[in-house]
Write an enzyme that holds these catalytic residues in place. Structure first.
Site, short mmCIF file in Angstrom:
data_model
loop_
_atom_site.label_atom_id
_atom_site.label_comp_id
_atom_site.label_asym_id
_atom_site.label_seq_id
_atom_site.Cartn_x
_atom_site.Cartn_y
_atom_site.Cartn_z
N ARG A 84 0.83 -1.22 0.00
CA ARG A 84 0.00 0.00 0.00
C ARG A 84 0.85 1.26 0.00
NH1 ARG A 84 -3.49 2.69 4.10
NH2 ARG A 84 -2.73 1.25 5.68
N TYR A 85 1.99 1.23 0.68
CA TYR A 85 2.93 2.36 0.70
C TYR A 85 4.12 2.00 -0.19
CZ TYR A 85 0.27 3.71 4.85
OH TYR A 85 -0.74 4.05 5.72
N ARG A 88 7.21 0.31 1.84
CA ARG A 88 7.01 -0.78 2.80
C ARG A 88 5.78 -1.60 2.41
NH1 ARG A 88 5.85 4.12 4.81
NH2 ARG A 88 4.00 4.48 6.09
N CYS A 97 -4.31 -15.89 16.14
CA CYS A 97 -3.68 -15.19 17.27
C CYS A 97 -3.79 -16.09 18.50
CB CYS A 97 -4.39 -13.86 17.55
SG CYS A 97 -4.25 -12.63 16.24
N CYS A 101 -8.51 -10.00 19.95
CA CYS A 101 -8.91 -8.71 20.52
C CYS A 101 -10.18 -8.23 19.83
CB CYS A 101 -7.80 -7.68 20.34
SG CYS A 101 -6.21 -8.18 21.03
N CYS A 104 -10.05 -5.75 16.84
CA CYS A 104 -9.26 -6.15 15.68
C CYS A 104 -9.74 -5.43 14.41
CB CYS A 104 -9.35 -7.66 15.49
SG CYS A 104 -8.41 -8.27 14.06
N ARG A 106 -8.63 -6.20 11.38
CA ARG A 106 -8.51 -7.08 10.23
C ARG A 106 -9.51 -8.24 10.33
NH1 ARG A 106 -2.70 -7.46 9.61
NH2 ARG A 106 -2.72 -5.63 8.25
N ASP A 268 -9.74 2.11 13.81
CA ASP A 268 -10.13 2.07 12.40
C ASP A 268 -11.63 1.89 12.27
OD1 ASP A 268 -7.54 2.33 11.30
OD2 ASP A 268 -7.14 0.20 11.64
N ASP A 305 -5.35 6.10 10.58
CA ASP A 305 -5.20 5.46 9.28
C ASP A 305 -6.49 5.77 8.51
OD1 ASP A 305 -3.98 3.98 7.30
OD2 ASP A 305 -3.40 2.37 8.66
N LYS A 312 -1.75 6.97 6.65
CA LYS A 312 -1.68 7.46 8.02
C LYS A 312 -1.44 8.96 8.07
CE LYS A 312 0.18 3.18 9.99
NZ LYS A 312 0.23 2.39 8.74
#
Length: 345
Positions: A84-85, A88, A97, A101, A104, A106, A268, A305, A312
């Site tokens: 996306r960037y 990176r 996981c 959480c 989350c 994602r 997000d 974000d 960001k």
């Protein structure tokens, strides 16, 4: 490793609130999974902040936002690699996981039995990285990187180092917080073995001071002993850490233990997390208060974000208030006015 995965196992340990009971009647896409270690951190009160992070609520069924707010799917260049960037990329090493959480971001991927990255998928990602020299950093994320087997971890590190030992590898993990026993001698030897070339960076995810236990910090110290720097990414969460005293304690304790407070993320816009998101105006007020209390080293960047893959941005009060022919004008963190002369000639 003991895991809480059902209503029955959860009710053996605590009394569920009505909103928590209702979740089991119509579960959201993100499953229930809490490590026994992390569950031991939950306090006795119904509104305990650690409980709020991991015990599901029917409020997650509010579909007010996107399942993919950062447009990761449209930026995917292989089955597991997101670019996306420009400089990176992120590699989704697994959907698993040690604890899920409830905030989350994602949810389109995490906990959906996609499973660990295969050797073929690692090879595909490595081929892309080899062809795209502009990528300088790779985030190894998921899910949690360290749910991979030792053998798959070694294959991943070896393959990436063979094609691009100049790429900084960010080890993005919440395992020191949720399952610190994972970092045994064998896994640390694998990390040490591949610590040549560009460095590893450890990216932890502490959200509350309670999570900074002696056992958790011992796991982080194993990375520090190998010369691997540690940075922390906190998510600003309503009812968990949206309090200046809590965040001040968290950031100072992180820094004391050689973990740099890096990001304080605004939540997000992912569906099912609205009840945990804070208002941005309130977040900026918190950021302003933290700047009065914390040193520059202890201060994280309050970061949003942007939706739809906008990238960001840093959220902070603008201290620049204006200018005239001779001066620029600013306000101090305490609200007083100051001026700075313009350069002449």
């Amino acid at each position: 490793m003991v895991m809480i995965t059902s209503k029955e196992s959860l009710e053996e340990k605590l009394t569920l609130r009505p909103d928590e009971k209702q979740w089991f009647e119509n579960p959201s896409s993100l499953p229930l999974l809490i490590s026994d270690y992390y569950f031991s951190l939950i306090g006795d009160t119904p509104d305990d902040p650690i409980r709020r992070e991991v015990v599901p609520s029917v409020l997650e069924n509010v579909t007010d936002a996107s399942i993919d707010p950062l447009k990761e799917v449209s930026h995917s260049v292989t089955a597991r690699l997101i670019h996306r960037y420009r400089n990176r990329a992120a590699l989704l090493t697994t959907d698993r996981c040690f604890t899920y959480c409830r905030h989350c971001f994602r949810r389109r991927f995490t906990g959906l039995d996609t499973g660990p990255i295969s050797e073929k998928e690692i090879d595909e990602a490595a081929g892309y990285l080899k062809a795209h020299r502009e990528i300088k950093e790779l985030l190894l994320t998921g899910g949690d990187l360290f749910t991979l087997s030792d053998e798959r971890l070694e294959y991943l590190f070896r393959t990436l180092k063979e094609v691009r030992d100049d790429i900084i590898l960010r080890l993005c993990t919440r395992a020191p917080v949720t399952f610190p026993d994972r970092f045994d001698e064998k896994v640390m030897k694998i990390i040490e073995k591949y610590s040549y070339g560009a460095p590893f960076m450890l990216l932890t995810h502490y959200n509350h001071p309670t999570e900074l236990t002696e056992k958790s910090l011992e796991a982080v110290k194993k990375f520090l002993a190998l010369g691997i720097p540690a940075f922390n990414q906190t998510v600003l969460l309503h009812g968990v850490n949206d309090d200046a005293d809590v965040l001040e304690e968290l950031c100072n304790k992180l820094l004391y233990n050689r973990i740099k407070p890096y990001y304080l993320f605004q939540g997000d816009l992912v569906t099912g997390t609205a009840h945990l998101r804070c208002d941005i105006k309130a977040g900026i007020a918190l950021e302003q208060e933290l700047r009065r209390r914390l040193s520059g080293l202890a201060m994280p960047q309050y970061t949003l974000d942007l939706p739809d893959g906008g990238g960001k941005i840093i959220l902070t009060r603008d201290h620049f208030t204006g200018e005239d022919d001779d001066y620029y004008y600013f306000t101090t963190p305490e609200g007083e006015e100051r001026k700075y002369p313009k350069k002449k000639g």
